[in-house]
Design an enzyme around this catalytic site. Structure first.
Site, PDB file in Angstrom:
ATOM      1  N   TYR A   1       0.901  -1.129  -0.298  1.00 17.80           N
ATOM      2  CA  TYR A   1       0.098  -0.037  -0.001  1.00 17.80           C
ATOM      3  C   TYR A   1       1.018   1.290   0.010  1.00 17.80           C
ATOM      4  CZ  TYR A   1      -4.039  -2.897   1.343  1.00 17.80           C
ATOM      5  OH  TYR A   1      -5.244  -4.026   1.239  1.00 17.80           O
TER       6      TYR A   1
ATOM      7  N   LYS B   1      -1.213  -7.880  -2.620  1.00 21.43           N
ATOM      8  CA  LYS B   1      -2.604  -7.497  -2.463  1.00 21.43           C
ATOM      9  C   LYS B   1      -2.220  -5.817  -2.708  1.00 21.43           C
ATOM     10  CE  LYS B   1      -6.279  -6.982   0.761  1.00 21.43           C
ATOM     11  NZ  LYS B   1      -7.038  -7.275   1.944  1.00 21.43           N
TER      12      LYS B   1
HETATM   13  P1  FBP Z   1     -11.726  -4.362   1.903  1.00 23.89           P
HETATM   14  O1  FBP Z   1     -12.112  -5.376   0.587  1.00 23.89           O
HETATM   15  O2  FBP Z   1     -12.808  -4.241   2.992  1.00 23.89           O
HETATM   16  O3  FBP Z   1     -11.264  -3.013   1.266  1.00 23.89           O
HETATM   17  O4  FBP Z   1     -10.615  -5.141   2.593  1.00 23.89           O
HETATM   18  C1  FBP Z   1      -9.300  -4.971   2.013  1.00 23.89           C
HETATM   19  C2  FBP Z   1      -8.397  -4.509   3.157  1.00 23.89           C
HETATM   20  O5  FBP Z   1      -7.081  -4.474   2.814  1.00 23.89           O
HETATM   21  C3  FBP Z   1      -8.383  -5.243   4.555  1.00 23.89           C
HETATM   22  O6  FBP Z   1      -7.641  -6.522   4.444  1.00 23.89           O
HETATM   23  C4  FBP Z   1      -7.903  -3.822   5.524  1.00 23.89           C
HETATM   24  O7  FBP Z   1      -8.496  -4.147   6.701  1.00 23.89           O
HETATM   25  C5  FBP Z   1      -8.418  -2.696   4.691  1.00 23.89           C
HETATM   26  O8  FBP Z   1      -8.610  -3.019   3.514  1.00 23.89           O
HETATM   27  C6  FBP Z   1      -7.407  -1.471   4.880  1.00 23.89           C
HETATM   28  O9  FBP Z   1      -7.943  -0.482   4.702  1.00 23.89           O
HETATM   29  P2  FBP Z   1      -7.347   0.747   4.471  1.00 23.89           P
HETATM   30  O10 FBP Z   1      -7.198   1.097   2.921  1.00 23.89           O
HETATM   31  O11 FBP Z   1      -8.240   1.677   5.159  1.00 23.89           O
HETATM   32  O12 FBP Z   1      -5.872   0.821   5.133  1.00 23.89           O
END
Ligand code: FBP
Length: 245
Positions: free
Chosen positions: A132, A163
Protein backbone atom coordinates in the site's frame (compact mmCIF):
# COMPACT_ATOMS: atom_id res chain seq x y z
CA UNK A 1 -10.90 -15.32 -3.56
CA UNK A 2 -9.67 -14.29 -0.14
CA UNK A 3 -12.18 -13.03 2.41
CA UNK A 4 -10.56 -10.15 4.31
CA UNK A 5 -11.64 -9.64 7.92
CA UNK A 6 -8.94 -7.62 9.64
CA UNK A 7 -11.04 -4.44 9.68
CA UNK A 8 -11.74 -4.53 13.41
CA UNK A 9 -8.07 -3.72 13.90
CA UNK A 10 -7.59 -1.41 10.90
CA UNK A 11 -10.83 0.59 11.08
CA UNK A 12 -12.57 -0.41 14.30
CA UNK A 13 -16.01 -1.98 14.72
CA UNK A 14 -17.67 0.93 12.85
CA UNK A 15 -17.25 -1.18 9.70
CA UNK A 16 -19.54 -3.86 11.13
CA UNK A 17 -23.28 -4.31 11.54
CA UNK A 18 -24.92 -6.65 14.05
CA UNK A 19 -24.15 -9.66 11.82
CA UNK A 20 -20.61 -8.91 10.69
CA UNK A 21 -19.40 -7.95 14.15
CA UNK A 22 -19.58 -11.67 14.93
CA UNK A 23 -16.44 -13.48 13.68
CA UNK A 24 -18.32 -16.81 13.76
CA UNK A 25 -20.76 -15.47 11.14
CA UNK A 26 -17.81 -14.42 8.96
CA UNK A 27 -16.15 -17.85 9.31
CA UNK A 28 -19.33 -19.46 7.96
CA UNK A 29 -19.23 -17.17 4.91
CA UNK A 30 -15.53 -17.90 4.46
CA UNK A 31 -16.27 -21.63 4.65
CA UNK A 32 -19.11 -21.48 2.13
CA UNK A 33 -17.03 -22.93 -0.69
CA UNK A 34 -16.56 -19.70 -2.62
CA UNK A 35 -13.37 -18.61 -0.85
CA UNK A 36 -9.85 -19.98 -1.04
CA UNK A 37 -8.73 -18.19 2.09
CA UNK A 38 -9.85 -16.14 5.07
CA UNK A 39 -7.57 -13.36 6.31
CA UNK A 40 -7.68 -12.25 9.92
CA UNK A 41 -5.57 -11.20 12.88
CA UNK A 42 -4.34 -13.78 15.38
CA UNK A 43 -7.01 -13.16 18.04
CA UNK A 44 -9.84 -13.89 15.61
CA UNK A 45 -7.98 -16.93 14.29
CA UNK A 46 -7.26 -18.26 17.79
CA UNK A 47 -10.84 -17.86 18.98
CA UNK A 48 -12.95 -18.50 15.87
CA UNK A 49 -10.96 -20.58 13.40
CA UNK A 50 -11.05 -24.28 14.17
CA UNK A 51 -8.43 -26.00 12.05
CA UNK A 52 -10.24 -29.32 12.48
CA UNK A 53 -13.61 -27.93 11.44
CA UNK A 54 -13.06 -25.14 8.93
CA UNK A 55 -12.20 -26.12 5.37
CA UNK A 56 -11.18 -22.69 4.15
CA UNK A 57 -7.42 -22.05 4.38
CA UNK A 58 -6.33 -19.51 6.99
CA UNK A 59 -4.08 -16.54 6.26
CA UNK A 60 -2.95 -14.81 9.46
CA UNK A 61 -2.18 -11.12 9.15
CA UNK A 62 0.98 -10.54 11.16
CA UNK A 63 0.92 -6.75 11.47
CA UNK A 64 -1.56 -3.90 11.63
CA UNK A 65 -2.31 -0.33 12.67
CA UNK A 66 -5.27 1.62 14.01
CA UNK A 67 -6.53 4.77 12.24
CA UNK A 68 -5.73 7.11 15.11
CA UNK A 69 -2.53 8.47 13.56
CA UNK A 70 -3.86 9.86 10.32
CA UNK A 71 -2.67 13.47 10.52
CA UNK A 72 -0.74 14.53 7.44
CA UNK A 73 2.36 14.87 9.58
CA UNK A 74 2.07 11.31 10.92
CA UNK A 75 3.63 8.69 8.73
CA UNK A 76 1.90 5.28 8.72
CA UNK A 77 3.54 2.22 10.22
CA UNK A 78 2.08 -1.26 10.56
CA UNK A 79 3.48 -3.07 13.59
CA UNK A 80 3.99 -6.82 13.91
CA UNK A 81 1.91 -8.48 16.62
CA UNK A 82 2.09 -12.15 15.64
CA UNK A 83 4.99 -14.46 14.77
CA UNK A 84 5.25 -17.00 11.99
CA UNK A 85 5.29 -19.82 14.57
CA UNK A 86 2.10 -18.53 16.18
CA UNK A 87 0.43 -18.40 12.76
CA UNK A 88 1.53 -21.98 12.07
CA UNK A 89 0.20 -23.11 15.44
CA UNK A 90 -3.17 -21.53 14.57
CA UNK A 91 -3.34 -23.64 11.40
CA UNK A 92 -2.28 -21.00 8.88
CA UNK A 93 -1.51 -21.84 5.26
CA UNK A 94 -0.08 -18.39 4.75
CA UNK A 95 0.81 -15.11 6.38
CA UNK A 96 -0.05 -11.54 5.40
CA UNK A 97 2.04 -8.46 6.03
CA UNK A 98 1.44 -4.79 5.20
CA UNK A 99 4.17 -2.53 3.83
CA UNK A 100 3.28 1.15 3.50
CA UNK A 101 5.52 1.94 0.57
CA UNK A 102 6.73 5.55 0.70
CA UNK A 103 6.16 5.95 4.43
CA UNK A 104 9.03 7.29 6.50
CA UNK A 105 8.78 3.93 8.31
CA UNK A 106 9.02 1.95 5.08
CA UNK A 107 12.48 0.58 5.92
CA UNK A 108 11.31 -0.69 9.30
CA UNK A 109 8.40 -2.57 7.68
CA UNK A 110 10.64 -3.95 4.90
CA UNK A 111 13.15 -5.17 7.49
CA UNK A 112 10.43 -6.91 9.53
CA UNK A 113 8.91 -8.33 6.35
CA UNK A 114 12.26 -9.78 5.25
CA UNK A 115 12.52 -11.75 8.52
CA UNK A 116 8.94 -12.96 8.23
CA UNK A 117 9.38 -13.92 4.57
CA UNK A 118 12.51 -15.94 5.30
CA UNK A 119 11.02 -17.83 8.21
CA UNK A 120 7.59 -18.36 6.62
CA UNK A 121 9.12 -19.81 3.47
CA UNK A 122 11.47 -22.06 5.49
CA UNK A 123 8.39 -23.40 7.28
CA UNK A 124 6.35 -23.89 4.11
CA UNK A 125 3.92 -20.99 4.42
CA UNK A 126 2.68 -18.74 1.63
CA UNK A 127 3.64 -15.07 2.00
CA UNK A 128 1.26 -12.33 0.87
CA UNK A 129 2.34 -8.68 1.02
CA UNK A 130 -0.21 -5.87 1.29
CA UNK A 131 1.65 -3.30 -0.86
CA UNK A 132 0.00 0.00 0.00
CA UNK A 133 1.60 3.29 -1.10
CA UNK A 134 0.89 5.71 1.71
CA UNK A 135 2.16 8.75 3.61
CA UNK A 136 3.17 12.32 2.88
CA UNK A 137 5.61 11.32 0.12
CA UNK A 138 2.90 9.63 -1.94
CA UNK A 139 0.96 11.83 -4.34
CA UNK A 140 -1.65 9.25 -5.32
CA UNK A 141 -2.34 5.74 -4.07
CA UNK A 142 -3.84 4.67 -7.40
CA UNK A 143 -1.11 6.06 -9.67
CA UNK A 144 -0.08 3.31 -12.15
CA UNK A 145 3.59 4.22 -11.79
CA UNK A 146 3.51 4.09 -8.00
CA UNK A 147 1.46 0.87 -7.91
CA UNK A 148 3.83 -0.72 -10.46
CA UNK A 149 6.71 0.21 -8.17
CA UNK A 150 4.88 -1.39 -5.22
CA UNK A 151 4.19 -4.52 -7.27
CA UNK A 152 7.84 -4.78 -8.29
CA UNK A 153 8.97 -4.31 -4.71
CA UNK A 154 6.64 -7.17 -3.72
CA UNK A 155 8.40 -9.39 -6.26
CA UNK A 156 11.88 -8.29 -5.24
CA UNK A 157 11.05 -9.02 -1.60
CA UNK A 158 10.05 -12.58 -2.63
CA UNK A 159 6.31 -12.40 -1.93
CA UNK A 160 4.27 -15.26 -3.35
CA UNK A 161 1.44 -12.82 -3.85
CA UNK A 162 0.70 -9.17 -3.31
CA UNK A 163 -2.52 -7.44 -2.46
CA UNK A 164 -2.82 -4.07 -4.15
CA UNK A 165 -5.30 -1.37 -5.15
CA UNK A 166 -6.71 -1.18 -8.68
CA UNK A 167 -5.49 1.67 -10.88
CA UNK A 168 -8.96 2.08 -12.34
CA UNK A 169 -8.35 0.88 -15.90
CA UNK A 170 -7.32 -2.39 -17.50
CA UNK A 171 -4.40 -1.11 -19.56
CA UNK A 172 -2.55 0.58 -16.73
CA UNK A 173 -3.27 -2.35 -14.41
CA UNK A 174 -1.71 -4.73 -16.94
CA UNK A 175 1.50 -2.76 -16.34
CA UNK A 176 1.17 -3.29 -12.57
CA UNK A 177 0.67 -7.04 -13.04
CA UNK A 178 3.62 -7.17 -15.45
CA UNK A 179 5.84 -5.39 -12.92
CA UNK A 180 4.97 -8.08 -10.35
CA UNK A 181 6.54 -10.79 -12.57
CA UNK A 182 5.48 -14.24 -11.34
CA UNK A 183 4.36 -12.87 -7.96
CA UNK A 184 0.58 -13.25 -8.05
CA UNK A 185 -1.64 -10.19 -7.78
CA UNK A 186 -4.81 -9.89 -5.70
CA UNK A 187 -6.90 -6.74 -5.88
CA UNK A 188 -8.43 -5.12 -2.77
CA UNK A 189 -12.15 -4.55 -2.59
CA UNK A 190 -12.33 -1.13 -0.93
CA UNK A 191 -15.36 0.52 0.68
CA UNK A 192 -18.73 -0.94 -0.24
CA UNK A 193 -19.99 0.26 -3.62
CA UNK A 194 -23.62 1.28 -4.03
CA UNK A 195 -24.04 -0.31 -7.45
CA UNK A 196 -23.11 -4.02 -7.33
CA UNK A 197 -22.48 -4.05 -11.09
CA UNK A 198 -19.55 -1.66 -10.53
CA UNK A 199 -17.99 -4.29 -8.25
CA UNK A 200 -18.48 -7.10 -10.76
CA UNK A 201 -17.14 -4.93 -13.58
CA UNK A 202 -14.01 -4.09 -11.55
CA UNK A 203 -13.54 -7.76 -10.68
CA UNK A 204 -13.84 -8.71 -14.33
CA UNK A 205 -11.46 -5.97 -15.48
CA UNK A 206 -8.78 -6.74 -12.90
CA UNK A 207 -8.79 -10.43 -13.87
CA UNK A 208 -8.71 -9.45 -17.52
CA UNK A 209 -5.59 -7.42 -16.68
CA UNK A 210 -3.90 -10.50 -15.21
CA UNK A 211 -4.75 -10.44 -11.49
CA UNK A 212 -5.35 -13.92 -10.02
CA UNK A 213 -8.20 -12.82 -7.82
CA UNK A 214 -9.67 -10.61 -5.16
CA UNK A 215 -8.88 -10.12 -1.50
CA UNK A 216 -12.15 -8.60 -0.50
CA UNK A 217 -13.97 -7.77 2.71
CA UNK A 218 -16.56 -5.03 3.03
CA UNK A 219 -18.20 -5.55 -0.36
CA UNK A 220 -19.00 -9.11 0.68
CA UNK A 221 -19.88 -9.02 4.38
CA UNK A 222 -21.54 -5.58 4.32
CA UNK A 223 -23.83 -6.76 1.52
CA UNK A 224 -27.43 -7.72 2.29
CA UNK A 225 -26.76 -11.17 0.88
CA UNK A 226 -23.02 -11.91 1.15
CA UNK A 227 -23.28 -15.38 -0.36
CA UNK A 228 -25.01 -14.04 -3.45
CA UNK A 229 -22.19 -11.48 -3.93
CA UNK A 230 -19.62 -14.23 -3.32
CA UNK A 231 -21.37 -16.49 -5.86
CA UNK A 232 -21.31 -13.77 -8.54
CA UNK A 233 -17.67 -12.95 -7.84
CA UNK A 234 -16.71 -16.62 -7.86
CA UNK A 235 -18.34 -16.95 -11.26
CA UNK A 236 -16.00 -14.23 -12.52
CA UNK A 237 -12.86 -15.42 -10.73
CA UNK A 238 -13.10 -19.20 -11.24
CA UNK A 239 -15.59 -19.53 -14.04
CA UNK A 240 -18.99 -21.01 -13.16
CA UNK A 241 -17.98 -24.68 -13.28
CA UNK A 242 -15.53 -24.29 -10.42
CA UNK A 243 -18.14 -23.12 -7.90
CA UNK A 244 -18.21 -25.85 -5.33
CA UNK A 245 -21.74 -25.42 -3.96
P1 FBP B 1 -11.79 -4.36 1.80
O1 FBP B 1 -12.14 -5.29 0.66
O2 FBP B 1 -12.91 -4.24 2.76
O3 FBP B 1 -11.29 -3.03 1.28
O4 FBP B 1 -10.59 -5.05 2.61
C1 FBP B 1 -9.27 -4.98 2.15
C2 FBP B 1 -8.35 -4.41 3.20
O5 FBP B 1 -7.01 -4.40 2.71
C3 FBP B 1 -8.37 -5.11 4.53
O6 FBP B 1 -7.55 -6.25 4.53
C4 FBP B 1 -7.91 -4.04 5.46
O7 FBP B 1 -8.45 -4.12 6.72
C5 FBP B 1 -8.43 -2.79 4.83
O8 FBP B 1 -8.69 -3.07 3.48
C6 FBP B 1 -7.41 -1.67 4.94
O9 FBP B 1 -8.05 -0.51 4.59
P2 FBP B 1 -7.31 0.87 4.49
O10 FBP B 1 -7.20 1.12 3.02
O11 FBP B 1 -8.23 1.83 5.17
O12 FBP B 1 -5.98 0.75 5.17
Amino acid sequence: MLLAYDHGYEHGPADFDERSVDPAWIMNIADSGYFTGVVCQKGIAARYYDKNKHKVPLIVKLNGKTPFHQEASEEPVSVQNCTVDEALELGATGVGFTIYVGSEFENQMIKEFAKVEREAHEKGLIVIAWMYPRGGHISSDTSPDILSYCARLGLELNSDAIKIKYTGDIDSFRGVVRAAGNTKVFVVGGPKVDIPNDLYRTAYDTLEAGAVGLAIGRNVWQAKNPLEVARRLAGIVYGNEAIKL
